[in-house]
Design a protein around this motif. Structure first.
Motif, PDB file in Angstrom:
ATOM      1  N   VAL A 211       0.827  -1.200   0.000  1.00  0.00           N
ATOM      2  CA  VAL A 211       0.000   0.000   0.000  1.00  0.00           C
ATOM      3  C   VAL A 211       0.866   1.257   0.000  1.00  0.00           C
ATOM      4  CG1 VAL A 211      -0.256   0.219   2.523  1.00  0.00           C
ATOM      5  CG2 VAL A 211      -2.071   1.060   1.011  1.00  0.00           C
ATOM      6  N   VAL A 212       2.027   1.193   0.636  1.00  0.00           N
ATOM      7  CA  VAL A 212       2.942   2.332   0.645  1.00  0.00           C
ATOM      8  C   VAL A 212       3.530   2.540  -0.745  1.00  0.00           C
ATOM      9  CG1 VAL A 212       5.070   3.282   1.606  1.00  0.00           C
ATOM     10  CG2 VAL A 212       3.455   2.082   3.088  1.00  0.00           C
ATOM     11  N   ALA A 213       3.894   1.464  -1.423  1.00  0.00           N
ATOM     12  CA  ALA A 213       4.412   1.587  -2.786  1.00  0.00           C
ATOM     13  C   ALA A 213       3.366   2.187  -3.717  1.00  0.00           C
ATOM     14  CB  ALA A 213       4.846   0.213  -3.299  1.00  0.00           C
ATOM     15  N   ALA A 214       2.103   1.763  -3.561  1.00  0.00           N
ATOM     16  CA  ALA A 214       1.021   2.312  -4.380  1.00  0.00           C
ATOM     17  C   ALA A 214       0.809   3.791  -4.082  1.00  0.00           C
ATOM     18  CB  ALA A 214      -0.262   1.522  -4.139  1.00  0.00           C
ATOM     19  N   TYR A 215       0.886   4.145  -2.807  1.00  0.00           N
ATOM     20  CA  TYR A 215       0.762   5.552  -2.390  1.00  0.00           C
ATOM     21  C   TYR A 215       1.883   6.392  -2.995  1.00  0.00           C
ATOM     22  CZ  TYR A 215       2.561   9.127   0.874  1.00  0.00           C
ATOM     23  OH  TYR A 215       3.128  10.251   1.428  1.00  0.00           O
ATOM     24  N   GLN A 216       3.114   5.899  -2.916  1.00  0.00           N
ATOM     25  CA  GLN A 216       4.248   6.642  -3.462  1.00  0.00           C
ATOM     26  C   GLN A 216       4.087   6.858  -4.967  1.00  0.00           C
ATOM     27  OE1 GLN A 216       7.876   4.650  -2.371  1.00  0.00           O
ATOM     28  NE2 GLN A 216       7.704   5.171  -0.198  1.00  0.00           N
ATOM     29  N   LYS A 217       3.617   5.845  -5.662  1.00  0.00           N
ATOM     30  CA  LYS A 217       3.404   5.958  -7.109  1.00  0.00           C
ATOM     31  C   LYS A 217       2.370   7.039  -7.415  1.00  0.00           C
ATOM     32  CE  LYS A 217       2.379   3.122 -11.208  1.00  0.00           C
ATOM     33  NZ  LYS A 217       1.256   3.890 -11.767  1.00  0.00           N
ATOM     34  N   ALA A 218       1.248   7.029  -6.678  1.00  0.00           N
ATOM     35  CA  ALA A 218       0.207   8.034  -6.894  1.00  0.00           C
ATOM     36  C   ALA A 218       0.724   9.432  -6.575  1.00  0.00           C
ATOM     37  CB  ALA A 218      -1.018   7.708  -6.042  1.00  0.00           C
ATOM     38  N   MET A 219       1.498   9.568  -5.511  1.00  0.00           N
ATOM     39  CA  MET A 219       2.031  10.875  -5.139  1.00  0.00           C
ATOM     40  C   MET A 219       2.999  11.390  -6.196  1.00  0.00           C
ATOM     41  SD  MET A 219       0.759  12.051  -2.234  1.00  0.00           S
ATOM     42  CE  MET A 219       1.950  13.047  -1.327  1.00  0.00           C
ATOM     43  N   ARG A 220       3.864  10.522  -6.703  1.00  0.00           N
ATOM     44  CA  ARG A 220       4.800  10.948  -7.754  1.00  0.00           C
ATOM     45  C   ARG A 220       4.040  11.404  -8.998  1.00  0.00           C
ATOM     46  NH1 ARG A 220       7.650   6.086  -6.236  1.00  0.00           N
ATOM     47  NH2 ARG A 220       9.497   6.585  -4.966  1.00  0.00           N
ATOM     48  N   GLU A 221       3.018  10.642  -9.369  1.00  0.00           N
ATOM     49  CA  GLU A 221       2.237  11.002 -10.545  1.00  0.00           C
ATOM     50  C   GLU A 221       1.522  12.337 -10.355  1.00  0.00           C
ATOM     51  OE1 GLU A 221      -0.335   7.676 -11.161  1.00  0.00           O
ATOM     52  OE2 GLU A 221       1.256   6.392 -11.981  1.00  0.00           O
ATOM     53  N   ALA A 222       1.233  12.682  -9.093  1.00  0.00           N
ATOM     54  CA  ALA A 222       0.581  13.961  -8.803  1.00  0.00           C
ATOM     55  C   ALA A 222       1.588  15.094  -8.639  1.00  0.00           C
ATOM     56  CB  ALA A 222      -0.269  13.836  -7.542  1.00  0.00           C
ATOM     57  N   GLY A 223       2.883  14.790  -8.749  1.00  0.00           N
ATOM     58  CA  GLY A 223       3.898  15.836  -8.699  1.00  0.00           C
ATOM     59  C   GLY A 223       4.594  16.004  -7.374  1.00  0.00           C
ATOM     60  N   HIS A 224       4.377  15.083  -6.417  1.00  0.00           N
ATOM     61  CA  HIS A 224       5.014  15.189  -5.100  1.00  0.00           C
ATOM     62  C   HIS A 224       6.295  14.364  -5.063  1.00  0.00           C
ATOM     63  CE1 HIS A 224       1.412  17.164  -3.638  1.00  0.00           C
ATOM     64  NE2 HIS A 224       0.692  16.162  -4.087  1.00  0.00           N
ATOM     65  N   LYS A 225       7.323  14.914  -4.449  1.00  0.00           N
ATOM     66  CA  LYS A 225       8.615  14.236  -4.374  1.00  0.00           C
ATOM     67  C   LYS A 225       8.905  13.667  -2.987  1.00  0.00           C
ATOM     68  CE  LYS A 225      10.728  17.084  -7.992  1.00  0.00           C
ATOM     69  NZ  LYS A 225      11.834  18.018  -8.325  1.00  0.00           N
ATOM     70  N   HIS A 226       8.153  14.097  -1.980  1.00  0.00           N
ATOM     71  CA  HIS A 226       8.393  13.654  -0.616  1.00  0.00           C
ATOM     72  C   HIS A 226       7.134  12.989  -0.072  1.00  0.00           C
ATOM     73  CE1 HIS A 226      12.174  15.795  -0.650  1.00  0.00           C
ATOM     74  NE2 HIS A 226      11.544  16.882  -1.046  1.00  0.00           N
ATOM     75  N   PHE A 227       7.342  12.070   0.864  1.00  0.00           N
ATOM     76  CA  PHE A 227       6.250  11.288   1.419  1.00  0.00           C
ATOM     77  C   PHE A 227       6.166  11.517   2.919  1.00  0.00           C
ATOM     78  CE2 PHE A 227       8.362   8.661  -1.970  1.00  0.00           C
ATOM     79  CZ  PHE A 227       7.495   9.078  -2.982  1.00  0.00           C
ATOM     80  N   ASP A 228       4.970  11.416   3.473  1.00  0.00           N
ATOM     81  CA  ASP A 228       4.792  11.601   4.904  1.00  0.00           C
ATOM     82  C   ASP A 228       3.574  10.822   5.378  1.00  0.00           C
ATOM     83  OD1 ASP A 228       2.326  13.511   5.058  1.00  0.00           O
ATOM     84  OD2 ASP A 228       3.643  14.434   3.572  1.00  0.00           O
ATOM     85  N   SER A 229       3.490  10.634   6.686  1.00  0.00           N
ATOM     86  CA  SER A 229       2.434   9.809   7.272  1.00  0.00           C
ATOM     87  C   SER A 229       1.052  10.425   7.089  1.00  0.00           C
ATOM     88  CB  SER A 229       2.712   9.591   8.765  1.00  0.00           C
ATOM     89  OG  SER A 229       2.792  10.826   9.454  1.00  0.00           O
ATOM     90  N   ILE A 230       0.974  11.747   7.031  1.00  0.00           N
ATOM     91  CA  ILE A 230      -0.333  12.405   6.935  1.00  0.00           C
ATOM     92  C   ILE A 230      -0.948  12.185   5.555  1.00  0.00           C
ATOM     93  CG2 ILE A 230      -1.565  14.592   7.147  1.00  0.00           C
ATOM     94  CD1 ILE A 230       0.804  15.507   8.955  1.00  0.00           C
ATOM     95  N   SER A 231      -0.171  12.401   4.498  1.00  0.00           N
ATOM     96  CA  SER A 231      -0.708  12.161   3.156  1.00  0.00           C
ATOM     97  C   SER A 231      -0.938  10.677   2.910  1.00  0.00           C
ATOM     98  CB  SER A 231       0.214  12.750   2.090  1.00  0.00           C
ATOM     99  OG  SER A 231       1.524  12.227   2.174  1.00  0.00           O
TER     100      SER A 231
END
Length: 383
Positions: A301-321
């Motif tokens: 689920v974290v890998a899927a989240y990171q993929k979606a965030m990158r596609e949306a233009g985000h480069k950093h990840f955090d527990s809140i998002s």
């Protein structure tokens, strides 16, 4: 065992915040200004009131960044059965009076199928009368207060509750040798809920709660609280029930006064905003978490989240998002499971009949009369 979380560089985090804010403003400014009229055909309209400004803004911005990343990803793939997911989000600055006004506007629009991603206990409570009266699903609030665990067929929690967080934190305190505990709590429903959760947990673990002090919501004025909590003999630890700004202000001021004890916090403070407010200095700070490590891509689920965030233009990840992404995943699964044509009633039925749901290493469960979602609790700490 406490888990050490990674720390992006301060420079990188500033870039991430600017990018996050620009994406959110682009996504939210239009809907927030628009009249709540009929949306274009082929849209699934979701409403929200959350803190996008003020001292708790990073919580609302982060939570919705994760949710919007998922919506954007699904929409780019054709939406849900051809319908685009649209978020109509209004800013309440973490003030219940504004939440009340925003929620009234949202529920009055019959095209709004659900309320999603509210931030905070007092703000969520302000929405509950509308949830009951208009029978609209209330999904994925960023709070673990017991008020949302009271029977309400339209409330669908995703995160674990504060009582479970308090139990985990109390266990960590005992392991660290803490016997005497001070409490700093926000002077509202959230603060009282967290304090009572810790009172119950402390009693079960043999901890003694000593001095107790409060801080006002959306305030960093902690001087009076310092005077109360740091009276000698000083408690070996301070349990904090507030947002990142006031928690950071208290920690910094206590350190300046020579306090050498530990600090413990519920997840609502926000791990990454708290770390940033403390200029990366998380020494002797332990914070509960209700989602896995957002940097651990070995969890599906974290890998899927990171993929979606990158596609949306985000480069950093955090527990809140990540929490926002997970909550949005639950909402989407409920929409997929709901009978057509979609309505508030059919969405509620779709959510409560999901049963056990594995989102990829993160488990939730929903059944009629059981809308509690996840029981995941982790702790992040630094020596």
């Amino acid at each position: 065992m406490p888990i050490l979380s990674s720390q992006p560089s301060p420079h990188g985090r500033r870039i991430g915040r600017r990018r996050l804010l620009s994406v959110l403003l682009g996504a939210l400014a239009g809907p927030a200004r628009a009249a709540l009229g009929k949306p274009p055909a082929g849209e699934i309209l979701i409403g929200s009131s959350a803190a996008f400004s003020g001292p708790a803004a990073m919580l609302g911005q982060g939570l919705h960044a994760g949710a919007l990343a998922l919506f954007k990803q699904i929409n780019s793939q054709g939406g849900l059965a051809g319908a685009k997911l649209v978020m109509r989000a209004l800013d309440d600055a973490y003030e219940p009076v504004r939440t009340d006004k925003n929620t009234r506007l949202l529920v009055d629009d019959p095209k709004v199928l659900a309320l999603f991603g509210y931030v905070g206990t007092p703000t969520s409570k302000a929405a509950l009368p509308y949830v009951r009266r208009w029978q609209i699903p209330f999904v994925g609030a960023f709070t673990g207060a017991a008020v949302l665990w009271e029977p309400n067929p339209m409330v669908f929690n995703v995160r674990a509750g504060y009582r479970a967080e308090a139990e985990a934190l109390a266990g960590a305190m005992v392991t660290a040798g803490v016997k005497h505990l001070g409490v700093l709590y926000q002077a509202d429903l959230f603060g009282r809920a967290g304090m009572e959760a810790m009172r119950s947990a402390a009693e079960g673990q043999g901890l003694v709660i000593g001095p107790v002090a409060s801080v006002q919501r959306n305030s960093v004025d902690v001087q009076a609280a310092l005077t109360v909590l740091l009276v000698k003999p000083q408690p070996e630890a301070i349990f904090m029930v507030s947002t990142y700004a006031s928690c950071a202000a208290f920690i910094q001021a206590a350190r300046q006064r020579g306090y050498a004890g530990r600090f413990y916090s519920l997840s609502f403070a926000g791990l990454e905003p708290l770390r940033q407010a403390l200029h990366q200095d998380m020494r002797k700070v332990t914070i509960a978490q209700v989602v896995p490590d957002p940097d651990d891509a070995s969890i599906a689920v974290v890998a899927a989240y990171q993929k979606a965030m990158r596609e949306a233009g985000h480069k950093h990840f955090d527990s809140i998002s990540l929490e926002g992404y997970i909550a949005a995943r639950v909402l989407v699964e409920g929409l997929r499971n709901a009978k057509k044509p979609l309505s508030r009633e059919s969405l509620a039925q779709g959510l409560e009949t999901l049963g056990h749901l594995d989102l990829g290493g993160f488990q939730v469960a929903y059944r009629p009369k059981d809308h509690q979602g996840s029981n995941y609790i982790g702790l992040r700490s630094e020596k």
